[in-house]
Design an enzyme around this catalytic site. Structure first.
Site, PDB file in Angstrom:
ATOM      1  N   LYS A 165     -30.401  86.397 -53.249  1.00 31.96           N
ATOM      2  CA  LYS A 165     -29.581  86.104 -54.432  1.00 31.96           C
ATOM      3  C   LYS A 165     -30.400  85.994 -55.713  1.00 31.96           C
ATOM      4  O   LYS A 165     -29.931  86.403 -56.766  1.00 31.96           O
ATOM      5  CB  LYS A 165     -28.665  84.898 -54.226  1.00 31.96           C
ATOM      6  CG  LYS A 165     -29.328  83.615 -53.826  1.00 31.96           C
ATOM      7  CD  LYS A 165     -28.256  82.559 -53.599  1.00 31.96           C
ATOM      8  CE  LYS A 165     -28.870  81.197 -53.316  1.00 31.96           C
ATOM      9  NZ  LYS A 165     -29.760  81.193 -52.123  1.00 31.96           N
ATOM     10  N   ARG A 203     -25.019  73.219 -54.362  1.00 30.24           N
ATOM     11  CA  ARG A 203     -25.296  73.288 -52.927  1.00 30.24           C
ATOM     12  C   ARG A 203     -24.306  72.453 -52.128  1.00 30.24           C
ATOM     13  O   ARG A 203     -24.342  72.453 -50.904  1.00 30.24           O
ATOM     14  CB  ARG A 203     -26.698  72.753 -52.627  1.00 30.24           C
ATOM     15  CG  ARG A 203     -27.788  73.614 -53.209  1.00 30.24           C
ATOM     16  CD  ARG A 203     -28.996  73.593 -52.299  1.00 30.24           C
ATOM     17  NE  ARG A 203     -30.144  74.198 -52.937  1.00 30.24           N
ATOM     18  CZ  ARG A 203     -30.642  75.370 -52.587  1.00 30.24           C
ATOM     19  NH1 ARG A 203     -30.083  76.062 -51.611  1.00 30.24           N
ATOM     20  NH2 ARG A 203     -31.692  75.855 -53.192  1.00 30.24           N
ATOM     21  N   ARG A 207     -40.796  88.135 -47.617  1.00 29.68           N
ATOM     22  CA  ARG A 207     -40.638  87.685 -48.994  1.00 29.68           C
ATOM     23  C   ARG A 207     -41.950  87.220 -49.632  1.00 29.68           C
ATOM     24  O   ARG A 207     -42.726  86.514 -49.010  1.00 29.68           O
ATOM     25  CB  ARG A 207     -39.614  86.554 -49.067  1.00 29.68           C
ATOM     26  CG  ARG A 207     -39.228  86.248 -50.505  1.00 29.68           C
ATOM     27  CD  ARG A 207     -37.895  85.640 -50.575  1.00 29.68           C
ATOM     28  NE  ARG A 207     -37.978  84.211 -50.292  1.00 29.68           N
ATOM     29  CZ  ARG A 207     -37.031  83.350 -50.661  1.00 29.68           C
ATOM     30  NH1 ARG A 207     -35.959  83.773 -51.276  1.00 29.68           N
ATOM     31  NH2 ARG A 207     -37.163  82.088 -50.371  1.00 29.68           N
ATOM     32  N   ARG A 262     -33.018  74.992 -43.067  1.00 27.05           N
ATOM     33  CA  ARG A 262     -32.287  75.226 -44.309  1.00 27.05           C
ATOM     34  C   ARG A 262     -30.997  75.999 -44.067  1.00 27.05           C
ATOM     35  O   ARG A 262     -29.985  75.755 -44.726  1.00 27.05           O
ATOM     36  CB  ARG A 262     -33.168  75.958 -45.325  1.00 27.05           C
ATOM     37  CG  ARG A 262     -34.222  75.043 -45.949  1.00 27.05           C
ATOM     38  CD  ARG A 262     -35.271  75.812 -46.714  1.00 27.05           C
ATOM     39  NE  ARG A 262     -34.716  76.494 -47.873  1.00 27.05           N
ATOM     40  CZ  ARG A 262     -35.234  77.577 -48.427  1.00 27.05           C
ATOM     41  NH1 ARG A 262     -36.321  78.126 -47.916  1.00 27.05           N
ATOM     42  NH2 ARG A 262     -34.678  78.128 -49.470  1.00 27.05           N
TER      43      ARG A 262
END
Ligand SMILES: [Zn+2]
Length: 211
Positions: free
Chosen positions: A13, A88, A122, A166
């Site tokens: 995102k 969140r 990443r 997470r």
């Protein structure tokens, strides 16, 4: 235009927000980056947030809400913004209601196995925070940021163990947000179920959803 990009950690995102922002003339606001900035500058909020970041846990709502409030009051966010990493949970969404009227939620629908694959590749720029992926979005030169020449690194909170925690937190706390916004009729689902889907394709889907 005031947008929220929702999606699991490592769903891309941030990358999509960085690309869509300039197309619609609004800044991308990443609460993760705001928090890393505070930690680097060793501010009060930074010191409070640090242990949570290191444990891969969510930062207390009051800290995040205050940081966001300051950020969206900046002149560059007057015409709008893309929020990446906020809200969140419902508490954060309710706080946002009082600050701004959101036009659209871009909901990135990404299966867990795709998230895990993406995470393994990443890399973030130490200097400017730009995100790369050695699998899907490599820099021109290995280990070096295209934009600023900064060093690329694998963030400490990018390990598989931390990610699994997470993801669990995301599924529990953030997904109810999708229902919250669906009731308002402003959610656009963007399917990202292939691991190597090029960012341009997803950006195109997002631009179509904004028309
Ligand atoms: Zn950079």
């Amino acid at each position: 235009m005031k947008l929220i990009f929702l999606g699991p950690p490592a769903s891309g995102k941030g990358t999509y927000a960085q690309r869509v922002g300039p197309k619609i003339g609004v800044p991308q606001i990443s609460t993760g980056e705001l928090i890393r900035e505070e930690i680097k500058k060793e501010t009060e909020h930074g010191k409070e947030a640090k242990p949570y970041v290191e444990a891969g846990q969510l930062i207390p709502d009051n800290i995040v809400i205050e940081l966001l409030q300051d950020r969206i009051a900046q002149p560059d966010a007057e015409k709008g913004f893309i929020l990446d990493g906020y809200p969140r949970n419902i508490v954060q969404a309710d706080a946002l209601e009082g600050m701004a009227s959101i036009d659209k939620i871009i909901n990135l629908v990404v299966p867990d196995e795709v998230v895990i694959y993406r995470l393994s590749g990443r890399r973030s720029c130490k200097k400017c925070g730009k995100i790369y992926n050695v699998n899907t979005l490599p820099p021109k030169q290995e280990g070096v940021c295209d934009d600023c020449g900064g060093e690329l690194y694998h963030r400490a909170d990018d390990t598989i163990e931390v990610l699994k925690d997470r993801l669990k937190v995301y599924r529990e706390k953030t997904e109810p947000l999708i229902d919250y916004y669906k009731k308002k009729g402003i959610v656009a689902d963007i399917e990202c179920n292939q691991a190597d889907i090029p960012p341009e394709i997803v950006v195109e889907k997002i631009m179509n959803a904004l028309e």
